[in-house]
Design a protein around this motif. Structure first.
Motif, PDB file in Angstrom:
ATOM      1  N   THR A 443       0.613  -1.199   0.011  1.00  0.00           N
ATOM      2  CA  THR A 443       0.003  -0.107  -0.055  1.00  0.00           C
ATOM      3  C   THR A 443       1.103   1.343   0.063  1.00  0.00           C
ATOM      4  OG1 THR A 443      -1.602  -1.120   1.238  1.00  0.00           O
ATOM      5  CG2 THR A 443      -1.935   1.157   1.370  1.00  0.00           C
ATOM      6  N   ASP A 444       1.950   1.187   0.922  1.00  0.00           N
ATOM      7  CA  ASP A 444       2.835   2.185   1.078  1.00  0.00           C
ATOM      8  C   ASP A 444       3.874   2.439  -0.168  1.00  0.00           C
ATOM      9  OD1 ASP A 444       1.390   2.669   3.385  1.00  0.00           O
ATOM     10  OD2 ASP A 444       3.158   1.925   4.762  1.00  0.00           O
ATOM     11  N   GLY A 445       4.035   1.681  -0.785  1.00  0.00           N
ATOM     12  CA  GLY A 445       4.903   1.760  -2.017  1.00  0.00           C
ATOM     13  C   GLY A 445       6.154   1.780  -1.469  1.00  0.00           C
ATOM     14  N   VAL A 446       6.436   0.765  -0.321  1.00  0.00           N
ATOM     15  CA  VAL A 446       7.936   0.593   0.195  1.00  0.00           C
ATOM     16  C   VAL A 446       8.129  -0.723   0.310  1.00  0.00           C
ATOM     17  CG1 VAL A 446       7.597   2.687   1.315  1.00  0.00           C
ATOM     18  CG2 VAL A 446       7.213   0.612   2.517  1.00  0.00           C
ATOM     19  N   VAL A 447       9.526  -0.994   0.608  1.00  0.00           N
ATOM     20  CA  VAL A 447       9.878  -2.380   0.811  1.00  0.00           C
ATOM     21  C   VAL A 447      10.603  -2.281   2.119  1.00  0.00           C
ATOM     22  CG1 VAL A 447      11.350  -4.164   0.097  1.00  0.00           C
ATOM     23  CG2 VAL A 447      10.088  -3.122  -1.537  1.00  0.00           C
ATOM     24  N   LYS A 448      10.170  -3.257   2.950  1.00  0.00           N
ATOM     25  CA  LYS A 448      10.875  -3.482   4.275  1.00  0.00           C
ATOM     26  C   LYS A 448      12.356  -3.989   4.185  1.00  0.00           C
ATOM     27  CE  LYS A 448       8.265  -4.045   7.975  1.00  0.00           C
ATOM     28  NZ  LYS A 448       8.275  -2.485   8.328  1.00  0.00           N
ATOM     29  N   LEU A 449      13.369  -3.254   4.476  1.00  0.00           N
ATOM     30  CA  LEU A 449      14.572  -3.824   4.056  1.00  0.00           C
ATOM     31  C   LEU A 449      15.121  -4.134   5.486  1.00  0.00           C
ATOM     32  CD1 LEU A 449      16.977  -4.413   1.951  1.00  0.00           C
ATOM     33  CD2 LEU A 449      17.920  -2.759   2.292  1.00  0.00           C
ATOM     34  N   ARG A 450      15.601  -5.356   5.682  1.00  0.00           N
ATOM     35  CA  ARG A 450      15.889  -6.068   7.067  1.00  0.00           C
ATOM     36  C   ARG A 450      17.560  -6.518   6.842  1.00  0.00           C
ATOM     37  NH1 ARG A 450      13.424  -8.831  11.551  1.00  0.00           N
ATOM     38  NH2 ARG A 450      14.892 -10.521  12.393  1.00  0.00           N
ATOM     39  N   ASP A 451      18.033  -5.991   8.023  1.00  0.00           N
ATOM     40  CA  ASP A 451      19.393  -6.560   7.884  1.00  0.00           C
ATOM     41  C   ASP A 451      19.526  -7.819   8.823  1.00  0.00           C
ATOM     42  OD1 ASP A 451      22.814  -4.821   8.329  1.00  0.00           O
ATOM     43  OD2 ASP A 451      22.195  -6.806   8.911  1.00  0.00           O
ATOM     44  N   ALA A 453      21.818  -9.821  10.149  1.00  0.00           N
ATOM     45  CA  ALA A 453      22.614  -9.749  11.112  1.00  0.00           C
ATOM     46  C   ALA A 453      22.163  -8.960  12.243  1.00  0.00           C
ATOM     47  CB  ALA A 453      24.112  -9.432  10.649  1.00  0.00           C
ATOM     48  N   THR A 454      21.989  -7.618  12.098  1.00  0.00           N
ATOM     49  CA  THR A 454      21.682  -6.539  13.084  1.00  0.00           C
ATOM     50  C   THR A 454      20.244  -6.928  13.368  1.00  0.00           C
ATOM     51  OG1 THR A 454      21.204  -4.906  11.800  1.00  0.00           O
ATOM     52  CG2 THR A 454      23.423  -5.094  12.244  1.00  0.00           C
ATOM     53  N   ARG A 455      19.453  -7.347  12.731  1.00  0.00           N
ATOM     54  CA  ARG A 455      17.874  -7.166  12.833  1.00  0.00           C
ATOM     55  C   ARG A 455      17.304  -5.845  12.585  1.00  0.00           C
ATOM     56  NH1 ARG A 455      17.008 -12.539  16.877  1.00  0.00           N
ATOM     57  NH2 ARG A 455      18.483 -13.503  15.707  1.00  0.00           N
ATOM     58  N   GLU A 456      18.047  -4.888  12.240  1.00  0.00           N
ATOM     59  CA  GLU A 456      17.316  -3.640  11.986  1.00  0.00           C
ATOM     60  C   GLU A 456      16.565  -3.609  10.590  1.00  0.00           C
ATOM     61  OE1 GLU A 456      21.287  -1.569  13.347  1.00  0.00           O
ATOM     62  OE2 GLU A 456      20.194  -0.294  12.135  1.00  0.00           O
ATOM     63  N   GLU A 457      15.302  -2.957  10.743  1.00  0.00           N
ATOM     64  CA  GLU A 457      14.776  -2.809   9.490  1.00  0.00           C
ATOM     65  C   GLU A 457      14.586  -1.492   9.050  1.00  0.00           C
ATOM     66  OE1 GLU A 457      11.972  -6.870  10.103  1.00  0.00           O
ATOM     67  OE2 GLU A 457      11.028  -5.043  10.440  1.00  0.00           O
ATOM     68  N   VAL A 458      14.255  -1.141   7.899  1.00  0.00           N
ATOM     69  CA  VAL A 458      14.051   0.119   7.578  1.00  0.00           C
ATOM     70  C   VAL A 458      13.301   0.196   6.104  1.00  0.00           C
ATOM     71  CG1 VAL A 458      16.218   0.517   6.159  1.00  0.00           C
ATOM     72  CG2 VAL A 458      14.718   2.288   7.216  1.00  0.00           C
ATOM     73  N   ASP A 459      12.280   1.084   5.953  1.00  0.00           N
ATOM     74  CA  ASP A 459      11.166   1.204   4.796  1.00  0.00           C
ATOM     75  C   ASP A 459      11.992   2.007   3.884  1.00  0.00           C
ATOM     76  OD1 ASP A 459       8.040   0.964   6.527  1.00  0.00           O
ATOM     77  OD2 ASP A 459       9.448  -0.630   5.956  1.00  0.00           O
ATOM     78  N   ILE A 460      12.231   1.157   2.702  1.00  0.00           N
ATOM     79  CA  ILE A 460      12.937   2.196   1.663  1.00  0.00           C
ATOM     80  C   ILE A 460      11.597   2.167   0.417  1.00  0.00           C
ATOM     81  CG2 ILE A 460      14.532   1.970  -0.043  1.00  0.00           C
ATOM     82  CD1 ILE A 460      15.912   1.653   2.452  1.00  0.00           C
ATOM     83  N   PRO A 461      11.668   3.311   0.013  1.00  0.00           N
ATOM     84  CA  PRO A 461      10.759   3.539  -1.387  1.00  0.00           C
ATOM     85  C   PRO A 461      11.071   2.456  -2.387  1.00  0.00           C
ATOM     86  CG  PRO A 461      11.711   5.625  -0.605  1.00  0.00           C
ATOM     87  CD  PRO A 461      12.123   4.536   0.208  1.00  0.00           C
ATOM     88  N   ARG A 462       9.953   1.986  -2.764  1.00  0.00           N
ATOM     89  CA  ARG A 462      10.295   0.682  -3.888  1.00  0.00           C
ATOM     90  C   ARG A 462      11.264   1.065  -5.071  1.00  0.00           C
ATOM     91  NH1 ARG A 462       7.026  -3.792  -5.035  1.00  0.00           N
ATOM     92  NH2 ARG A 462       7.773  -4.949  -6.894  1.00  0.00           N
ATOM     93  N   GLU A 463      11.071   2.191  -5.588  1.00  0.00           N
ATOM     94  CA  GLU A 463      12.275   2.579  -6.748  1.00  0.00           C
ATOM     95  C   GLU A 463      13.663   2.918  -6.159  1.00  0.00           C
ATOM     96  OE1 GLU A 463      10.477   6.338  -4.942  1.00  0.00           O
ATOM     97  OE2 GLU A 463       9.666   4.471  -5.800  1.00  0.00           O
ATOM     98  N   LYS A 464      13.887   2.964  -4.928  1.00  0.00           N
ATOM     99  CA  LYS A 464      15.152   3.284  -4.384  1.00  0.00           C
ATOM    100  C   LYS A 464      15.693   1.919  -3.662  1.00  0.00           C
ATOM    101  CE  LYS A 464      15.362   8.293  -3.362  1.00  0.00           C
ATOM    102  NZ  LYS A 464      14.043   8.705  -3.841  1.00  0.00           N
TER     103      LYS A 464
END
Lengths: 475, 482
Positions: A443-451, A453-464
């Motif tokens: 819906t938001d047009g993002v992808v959740k990129l999860r590291d 090893a560190t378990r950190e997650e951040v939402d990245i705009p799909r095109e980026k």
């Protein structure tokens, strides 16, 4: 040891972004805007003419066709990275065994290559006669090596050579494509005490296939002299040895009945002779089989067969000391196409894919092969001086496509897996990132990129996403 | 950056320097000991006679002509070892700058990178390409002769803020040449727009820009008087125009020169020149931040033969050979070069879509011949293998013990060799170590087998010590640590 997890990951995560796939020919014409005034670099028309001339347009072509030369393709970065890692692993092994690298030209004189490859000669890609020397692209690295030894009067050398070789795609036409692919060769040239260098070649295959963790494999071993001895005691005329050999070779793909049919139906052997051959070539085993054949009343009368069996026994003793006989099989059906082999021949095949959950097992064929070829250098030497050689070629392209297929298979198999399982999989196999898209992300047009090893997650705009992943993967 | 075949006959990157020559046969054994007198196979004349004999016996001859195609050659181990070291250093630098490798087919006819971008509709990419390529020497005369050479390119494609990627290319050249320790060097920089601006204000008609460029380019080899003569005598420029050009193209300097030219009454009227000078100033500011301006020279005589450059152009030259004791100094020419080429991809794209590019090509062949000469001059032995341990046995009937031990070493990742003889003499085995540079010998004889040890010998110092068999691998690793 090569960790393949992260390598495979490179294949998984590289993306959707700008297509790095096979080249799309974009049609014949490149518009040359002559209406534009000459730019800062002067006459762009001049450049265009040079580009056209360079593209070597045949006939009426006015513009460079946007294609790679037939049968080849550009290799985008993900492929190249994985392939380079595989090549590095192979070279590491070659170096571990004390080989020095040489390099030879991609082009050889046609006459250098003719008469060396038997039935495969039709696969040599010859360059068009341009009025100068008649040239061809090298078909393998072994014949150039033999030429090199003869040219430089070298009587012993241990060398490796990792480079591209070329084969004609379609032997039926004289024009057409060539395929190019990497070959990784290790060869030992020189007169030495028997079977020691031969054993080392097998040890090298074993080390490489083990290090690459491709799964279970077996190395089939045979000997040209044993094969020829078998044919002789079965009453095959010498003139039919080579053609019988190539039929026997098909036993790895066809059942005995079909092989037998070909022998009788196409190769003109008598049914009795074919049956007799069948008693031998379906055998495989270890030292015990060798002992058994050494006792065989007919074979033991044949000088060649005895020689071959004696050497095979010696080989197995050395392989036992190397601790690798678990993966070696003395297999009388192994015949191998090239007719420059004079002694031991061998071929490594994978037994089953590493991924048990792939439904149809990957049919892979051989991943390495080689043998002894004592007569080849002598064909080049003006005085016919012989330099005995034994060597192995690693089928890196085959291995590469197996790994590629496995990556794809793993991705496609699970339909509705639990997220946890997916993340667990990442941890198990060393995949550094997970790109998670759920309903919210869609819906938001993002992808959740999860590291991972560190378990950190951040939402990245799909095109980026692609750029972000690439950024994070950069060394 | 791609050097186009005939266009690249600008010759800057193609070896005018010492040629590598035909392969030197290394004789019966691959040895590195230079003290050996040249044997029969060191005699190039003998080999040539052999080849001729082989070729001449074509009538009834059974063996083929023993040669490689014209323009190509084999590369023996010493050459490959050195070359691989060199390429590794270059690739390391390219990777450090975040470039990805693409691999394009070997019989490449032209501009692979620009084509690749156009075909795949890529609008930005940073890539390097290190490969051996074959070009038709001269397509006009279809004699089918190919020349092989190494291509070592780094390119940045894409629309970015001006001069940043251009500056990075220069930083890369600087890093590589410094890392390789080739000695003192200078990187000349210029800009096509500045050059064309100069020509314009000197009254040269646009149709003569390219031809004038190629004459100006010769200033690195010929004195101004000869260059001027060619302009007037061959290229048909008026003496006044030629003199006028001479006032500019003999200039070189740094930021101060750029400032000076920005104030030049005539040049500052020329739009192109102003653009070029503005970007040159920006470039120098970035290079100052990179800390490399000490080796950069804004040089108005730099013209470079290739006409697809649209902006900044640069070329690196070595200033003097590092070996002062070499009597005749190595004449080297340029060792790297490149520039901005904004229009090339557009020529391949059916819609003419442009992708601006800037890139650099490292003259690997030239650098290689310099390194080779240096190695020769210094008498340094280049090892062709990386073997760490030779497994040896001093008595007869110990082949099995040798095979077992070497297998253990290989399985532990140790680089090891043994002689392919059942009962080799110890002296021969040790000699092999010295000949090929193997640092250690692991010796097991009957006594050692009984005692459960291995005698580890340091080949250089000749010291030997008995190591318990199970500790051998660790001991070897410890000693091999840098």
């Amino acid at each position: 040891m090569l960790r393949l997890g992260p390598l495979a990951a490179a294949g998984r995560l590289l993306p959707a972004g700008p297509r790095l796939g096979p080249p799309r020919p974009s049609g014949g014409r490149v518009r040359l805007s002559r209406s534009r005034p000459p730019g800062p670099v002067g006459d762009r028309g001049l450049l265009a003419r040079q580009v056209r001339a360079a593209a070597g347009s045949a006939g009426g072509g006015q513009s460079p066709a946007l294609k790679t030369p037939k049968g080849t393709r550009d290799h985008p970065p993900a492929h190249v990275a994985l392939r380079d890692r595989l090549l590095a692993a192979v070279v590491t092994c070659f170096k571990r065994h004390g080989a020095a690298a040489i390099d030879t030209p991609v082009l050889e004189l046609r006459e250098t290559l003719t008469g060396k490859y038997g039935e495969d000669t039709k696969l040599i890609y010859e360059l068009q006669d341009q009025g100068g020397e008649l040239l061809a692209l090298r078909y393998d690295l072994t014949v150039p090596f033999a030429r090199y030894l003869a040219m430089n009067k070298i009587t012993n050398m241990k060398r490796y050579h990792v480079a591209k070789v070329y084969r004609r795609d379609n032997p039926a036409t004289t024009r057409g494509r060539y395929r190019e692919f990497y070959q990784c060769d290790f060869d030992i040239a020189g007169q030495f005490d028997p079977m020691i260098p031969d054993a080392e070649c097998l040890k090298i295959v074993h080390e490489i296939l083990s290090d690459l963790q491709l799964g279970d494999f077996i190395i089939k071993v045979n000997d040209r002299r044993i094969l020829n001895g078998v044919f002789a005691v079965c009453g095959i005329p010498e003139s039919k040895f080579i053609t019988t050999c190539s039929t026997v070779d098909k036993l790895d793909k066809m059942p005995w009945e079909e092989v037998r049919s070909e022998m009788v139906g196409e190769k003109g052997l008598s049914p009795e002779a074919a049956d007799h051959i069948g008693e031998y070539v379906q055998l495989h085993g270890g030292l015990d089989l060798i002992e058994q054949l050494l006792q065989d009343p007919k074979l033991s009368q044949n000088k060649l067969a005895k020689e071959g069996l004696g050497d095979m026994k010696l080989l197995f003793e050395y392989l036992t000391l190397f601790g690798i006989t678990g993966k070696i099989s003395f297999d009388l059906s192994l015949a191998r196409g090239l007719d420059y082999y004079t002694g031991v021949i061998f071929e490594a095949v994978l037994l089953q894919p590493e991924n048990d959950h792939v439904e149809e097992p990957v049919s892979v064929g051989s991943v390495a092969g080689g043998g002894r070829y004592d007569g080849l250098v002598g064909m080049f030497d003006p005085k016919g001086r012989k330099v005995p050689c034994v060597g192995v070629s690693i089928g890196i392209e085959r291995i590469f496509s197996i790994l590629e297929q496995r990556v794809k298979a793993e991705m496609l198999y699970k339909k509705d897996p639990k997220l946890l399982k997916q993340l667990q999989y990442c941890e198990d196999t060393g995949i550094p990132f997970a790109a998670i898209i759920g309903e919210q992300e869609l819906t938001d047009g993002v992808v959740k990129l999860r590291d991972v090893a560190t378990r950190e997650e951040v939402d990245i705009p799909r095109e980026k996403l692609v750029d972000e992943i690439r950024r994070r993967l950069e060394p």
